[in-house]
Design a protein around this motif. Structure first.
Motif, PDB file in Angstrom:
ATOM      1  N   VAL A   1       0.737  -1.230  -0.166  1.00  0.00           N
ATOM      2  CA  VAL A   1       0.049  -0.056  -0.029  1.00  0.00           C
ATOM      3  C   VAL A   1       0.959   1.253  -0.053  1.00  0.00           C
ATOM      4  CG1 VAL A   1      -2.108  -0.976   1.031  1.00  0.00           C
ATOM      5  CG2 VAL A   1      -0.401  -0.036   2.578  1.00  0.00           C
ATOM      6  N   VAL A   2       1.978   1.091   0.148  1.00  0.00           N
ATOM      7  CA  VAL A   2       3.097   2.161   0.394  1.00  0.00           C
ATOM      8  C   VAL A   2       3.410   2.538  -1.226  1.00  0.00           C
ATOM      9  CG1 VAL A   2       5.376   1.044   0.579  1.00  0.00           C
ATOM     10  CG2 VAL A   2       5.059   3.454   1.622  1.00  0.00           C
ATOM     11  N   ALA A   3       3.158   1.803  -2.072  1.00  0.00           N
ATOM     12  CA  ALA A   3       3.672   1.944  -3.579  1.00  0.00           C
ATOM     13  C   ALA A   3       2.788   3.359  -4.055  1.00  0.00           C
ATOM     14  CB  ALA A   3       3.167   1.007  -4.418  1.00  0.00           C
ATOM     15  N   PRO A   4       3.885   4.517  -4.392  1.00  0.00           N
ATOM     16  CA  PRO A   4       3.178   5.644  -4.870  1.00  0.00           C
ATOM     17  C   PRO A   4       2.656   5.322  -6.285  1.00  0.00           C
ATOM     18  CG  PRO A   4       5.632   5.892  -4.233  1.00  0.00           C
ATOM     19  CD  PRO A   4       5.459   4.549  -4.256  1.00  0.00           C
ATOM     20  N   GLU A   5       1.531   5.953  -6.524  1.00  0.00           N
ATOM     21  CA  GLU A   5       0.728   5.912  -7.539  1.00  0.00           C
ATOM     22  C   GLU A   5       1.571   6.427  -8.773  1.00  0.00           C
ATOM     23  OE1 GLU A   5      -3.648   7.011  -9.350  1.00  0.00           O
ATOM     24  OE2 GLU A   5      -3.044   7.967  -7.443  1.00  0.00           O
ATOM     25  N   ARG A   6       2.219   7.254  -8.575  1.00  0.00           N
ATOM     26  CA  ARG A   6       2.961   8.132  -9.848  1.00  0.00           C
ATOM     27  C   ARG A   6       4.134   7.073 -10.258  1.00  0.00           C
ATOM     28  NH1 ARG A   6       7.518  12.918  -8.805  1.00  0.00           N
ATOM     29  NH2 ARG A   6       8.264  12.896 -10.505  1.00  0.00           N
ATOM     30  N   TYR A   7       4.614   6.319  -9.263  1.00  0.00           N
ATOM     31  CA  TYR A   7       5.639   5.266  -9.871  1.00  0.00           C
ATOM     32  C   TYR A   7       5.080   3.889 -10.111  1.00  0.00           C
ATOM     33  CZ  TYR A   7       8.960   9.026  -8.403  1.00  0.00           C
ATOM     34  OH  TYR A   7       9.678   9.894  -8.335  1.00  0.00           O
ATOM     35  N   TYR A   8       3.989   3.619  -9.456  1.00  0.00           N
ATOM     36  CA  TYR A   8       3.423   2.162  -9.711  1.00  0.00           C
ATOM     37  C   TYR A   8       1.811   2.178  -9.975  1.00  0.00           C
ATOM     38  CZ  TYR A   8       7.638   0.520  -7.338  1.00  0.00           C
ATOM     39  OH  TYR A   8       8.897   0.311  -6.886  1.00  0.00           O
ATOM     40  N   PRO A   9       1.335   2.851 -11.199  1.00  0.00           N
ATOM     41  CA  PRO A   9       0.072   3.062 -11.386  1.00  0.00           C
ATOM     42  C   PRO A   9      -0.775   1.852 -11.547  1.00  0.00           C
ATOM     43  CG  PRO A   9       1.431   3.735 -13.357  1.00  0.00           C
ATOM     44  CD  PRO A   9       2.334   3.552 -12.115  1.00  0.00           C
ATOM     45  N   ASP A  10      -0.448   0.717 -12.029  1.00  0.00           N
ATOM     46  CA  ASP A  10      -1.079  -0.455 -12.145  1.00  0.00           C
ATOM     47  C   ASP A  10      -1.091  -1.082 -10.872  1.00  0.00           C
ATOM     48  OD1 ASP A  10      -1.404   0.132 -14.717  1.00  0.00           O
ATOM     49  OD2 ASP A  10       0.348  -1.204 -15.500  1.00  0.00           O
ATOM     50  N   LEU A  11      -0.152  -1.287 -10.071  1.00  0.00           N
ATOM     51  CA  LEU A  11      -0.262  -1.803  -8.609  1.00  0.00           C
ATOM     52  C   LEU A  11      -1.261  -1.146  -7.877  1.00  0.00           C
ATOM     53  CD1 LEU A  11       0.705  -3.674  -6.369  1.00  0.00           C
ATOM     54  CD2 LEU A  11       2.610  -2.210  -6.197  1.00  0.00           C
ATOM     55  N   TYR A  12      -1.104   0.302  -7.973  1.00  0.00           N
ATOM     56  CA  TYR A  12      -1.898   1.284  -6.988  1.00  0.00           C
ATOM     57  C   TYR A  12      -3.540   0.995  -7.410  1.00  0.00           C
ATOM     58  CZ  TYR A  12      -3.421   5.401  -4.569  1.00  0.00           C
ATOM     59  OH  TYR A  12      -4.088   6.456  -3.744  1.00  0.00           O
ATOM     60  N   ARG A  13      -3.590   0.978  -8.673  1.00  0.00           N
ATOM     61  CA  ARG A  13      -5.104   0.717  -9.146  1.00  0.00           C
ATOM     62  C   ARG A  13      -5.518  -0.672  -8.741  1.00  0.00           C
ATOM     63  NH1 ARG A  13      -3.579   4.086 -13.539  1.00  0.00           N
ATOM     64  NH2 ARG A  13      -3.051   2.193 -14.968  1.00  0.00           N
TER      65      ARG A  13
ATOM     66  N   ALA B   1       9.033   8.690   7.991  1.00  0.00           N
ATOM     67  CA  ALA B   1       7.903   9.053   8.558  1.00  0.00           C
ATOM     68  C   ALA B   1       6.986   9.481   7.341  1.00  0.00           C
ATOM     69  CB  ALA B   1       8.146  10.494   9.461  1.00  0.00           C
ATOM     70  N   ASP B   2       7.456  10.072   6.325  1.00  0.00           N
ATOM     71  CA  ASP B   2       6.529  10.482   5.157  1.00  0.00           C
ATOM     72  C   ASP B   2       5.899   9.316   4.353  1.00  0.00           C
ATOM     73  OD1 ASP B   2       6.526  13.363   4.661  1.00  0.00           O
ATOM     74  OD2 ASP B   2       8.737  13.135   4.408  1.00  0.00           O
ATOM     75  N   ALA B   3       6.440   8.258   4.343  1.00  0.00           N
ATOM     76  CA  ALA B   3       6.141   6.989   3.913  1.00  0.00           C
ATOM     77  C   ALA B   3       5.026   6.297   4.805  1.00  0.00           C
ATOM     78  CB  ALA B   3       7.354   5.898   3.510  1.00  0.00           C
ATOM     79  N   ARG B   4       5.162   6.398   5.892  1.00  0.00           N
ATOM     80  CA  ARG B   4       4.213   6.015   6.964  1.00  0.00           C
ATOM     81  C   ARG B   4       3.036   6.732   6.999  1.00  0.00           C
ATOM     82  NH1 ARG B   4       8.396   5.265  11.924  1.00  0.00           N
ATOM     83  NH2 ARG B   4       9.170   3.260  11.492  1.00  0.00           N
ATOM     84  N   GLN B   5       3.041   8.134   6.747  1.00  0.00           N
ATOM     85  CA  GLN B   5       1.948   8.884   6.608  1.00  0.00           C
ATOM     86  C   GLN B   5       0.877   8.679   5.158  1.00  0.00           C
ATOM     87  OE1 GLN B   5       0.503  10.735   9.001  1.00  0.00           O
ATOM     88  NE2 GLN B   5       2.262   9.939  10.375  1.00  0.00           N
ATOM     89  N   ALA B   6       1.940   8.230   4.288  1.00  0.00           N
ATOM     90  CA  ALA B   6       1.089   8.001   3.083  1.00  0.00           C
ATOM     91  C   ALA B   6       0.510   6.688   3.285  1.00  0.00           C
ATOM     92  CB  ALA B   6       2.192   7.380   1.945  1.00  0.00           C
TER      93      ALA B   6
END
Length: 279
Positions: free
Chosen positions: A75-87, A129-134
Motif C-alpha cells: 500500500v506504500v507504493a506511490p501511484e506516480r511510480y506504480y500506477p497499475d499496482l496502485y489501481r 515518516a512520510d512513507a508511513r503517513q502515506a
C-alpha cells in the motif's frame, strides 16, 4: 483467557475448502489471488464464501491478494511510480469490501510486506515518516469504506510494523481494527520474545483477528506452532479473547491442512498446561 479455536486457511478451491471443512473449523480464511478478481473468479469466490457459510462457518476472513504480477501488494507504493499496482490495490479492496458487506464477512488488508521492493518504495519518499503517513492516509480511506468489515495486518517493513511502541501508538491513534501476525512481529524484533509479549499486550484491545504462526525470528518462515522460538505459554494469556484467529502455516500439501491441525493440537496442550498451573 483466550481459548484456542480451530481457524484454518485455504483458497477458494473446492478441494482445499472440503479438506478444511471436514475438521469443522470455527474460522475459515480465504487466501485470494489475482484470479479471484476476474469476473468469473469473483463470482466463484462469492459462491465459495456462501458454500463455507452453508457448512455452518460464520467467521470468515478474506485475505487481500498478496501479489500483483511480480509485485507484492504494497500500500506504500506511490501511484506516480506504480500506477497499475496502485489501481489493483484500490479495485480489489473495493471488491472485497463489497463482498464483506453483502455476505457479512471480514476483509484483511496488509499494511505492508517485506523485502527489498518495499524498501525501494519507502526510499521514494523524503523520509520513512512520510512513507508511513502515506500508508496511514490510504488505510484511513479503506477503514472509512470498510467500517466494521475491514482490518489491517502488520508487516516486516519500515511501515506498519508492530513491536515499536511509538509506531504502535501512531497506529492506535487511527482507531484501526487490527490483525496481529505473531511471526511478523517476532521477526521484526529479531526473535525478541519479551518485545513480542509487550506488543501483544499493548495492542490487544484493538486486535480483532490473529495469525498464529511460529518462527525462528529471522526470516519469513511460517512454522508450525512449537517448532520455532516463540514463547506460546507467554503469548496465549495476552491474546484478546474476543478476537478470531487462524493458523497461517506453510503447508507441505495445499490440499492437506495437517500443519495447521498440528498447530492447534500444540496450542491446546499449552492451554491445558496453563489451566493446570492456575489450579
Amino acid at each position: 483467557m483466550f481459548q484456542p479455536q480451530l481457524g484454518l486457511k485455504g483458497s477458494s478451491s473446492r478441494i482445499q475448502i472440503d479438506d478444511r471443512l471436514k475438521h469443522h473449523p470455527t474460522v475459515y480464511e480465504f487466501f485470494t489471488d489475482m484470479g479471484d478478481f476476474t469476473p468469473d473468479g469473483y463470482r466463484q469466490l462469492a459462491d465459495a464464501i456462501q458454500y463455507v457459510q452453508a457448512a455452518g462457518i460464520h467467521h470468515i476472513v478474506l485475505h487481500h491478494p498478496m501479489k500483483f504480477h511480480e509485485h507484492h501488494s504494497e500500500v506504500v507504493a506511490p501511484e506516480r511510480y506504480y500506477p497499475d499496482l496502485y489501481r489493483f490495490i484500490e479495485q480489489t479492496t473495493e471488491q472485497l469490501i463489497r463482498l464483506g458487506e453483502d455476505l457479512n464477512v471480514q476483509v484483511l488488508v496488509h499494511g505492508g510486506y517485506s523485502g527489498a521492493e518495499v524498501q525501494h518504495m519507502v526510499d521514494l519518499y523524503p523520509t520513512i515518516a512520510d512513507a508511513r503517513q502515506a500508508v496511514y492516509h490510504r488505510l484511513d480511506r479503506f477503514a472509512r469504506a470498510g467500517r466494521d468489515h475491514i482490518m489491517f495486518e502488520n508487516s516486516i517493513a519500515p511501515v506498519f510494523a508492530y513491536g515499536h511502541p511509538d509506531q504502535e501508538n501512531e497506529i492506535l491513534a487511527h482507531h484501526y481494527r487490527l490483525a496481529f501476525d505473531t511471526s511478523h512481529c517476532f521477526i521484526e524484533l529479531h526473535g525478541d520474545n519479551q518485545g513480542l509479549l509487550a506488543s501483544l499486550r499493548h495492542l490487544a484491545p484493538a486486535v480483532v483477528h490473529y495469525h498464529l504462526v511460529d518462527s525462528l525470528g529471522q526470516t519469513h518462515d511460517s512454522l508450525t506452532l512449537g517448532t520455532g522460538k516463540i514463547n506460546w505459554a507467554g503469548v496465549l494469556p495476552l491474546l484478546n479473547p474476543a478476537a478470531s484467529s487462524i493458523y497461517e502455516i506453510n503447508l507441505h500439501d495445499q490440499t492437506n491442512c495437517a500443519e495447521q491441525l498440528a498447530s492447534h493440537r500444540y496450542l491446546n496442550q499449552i492451554a491445558r498446561q496453563l489451566v493446570g498451573k492456575e489450579v
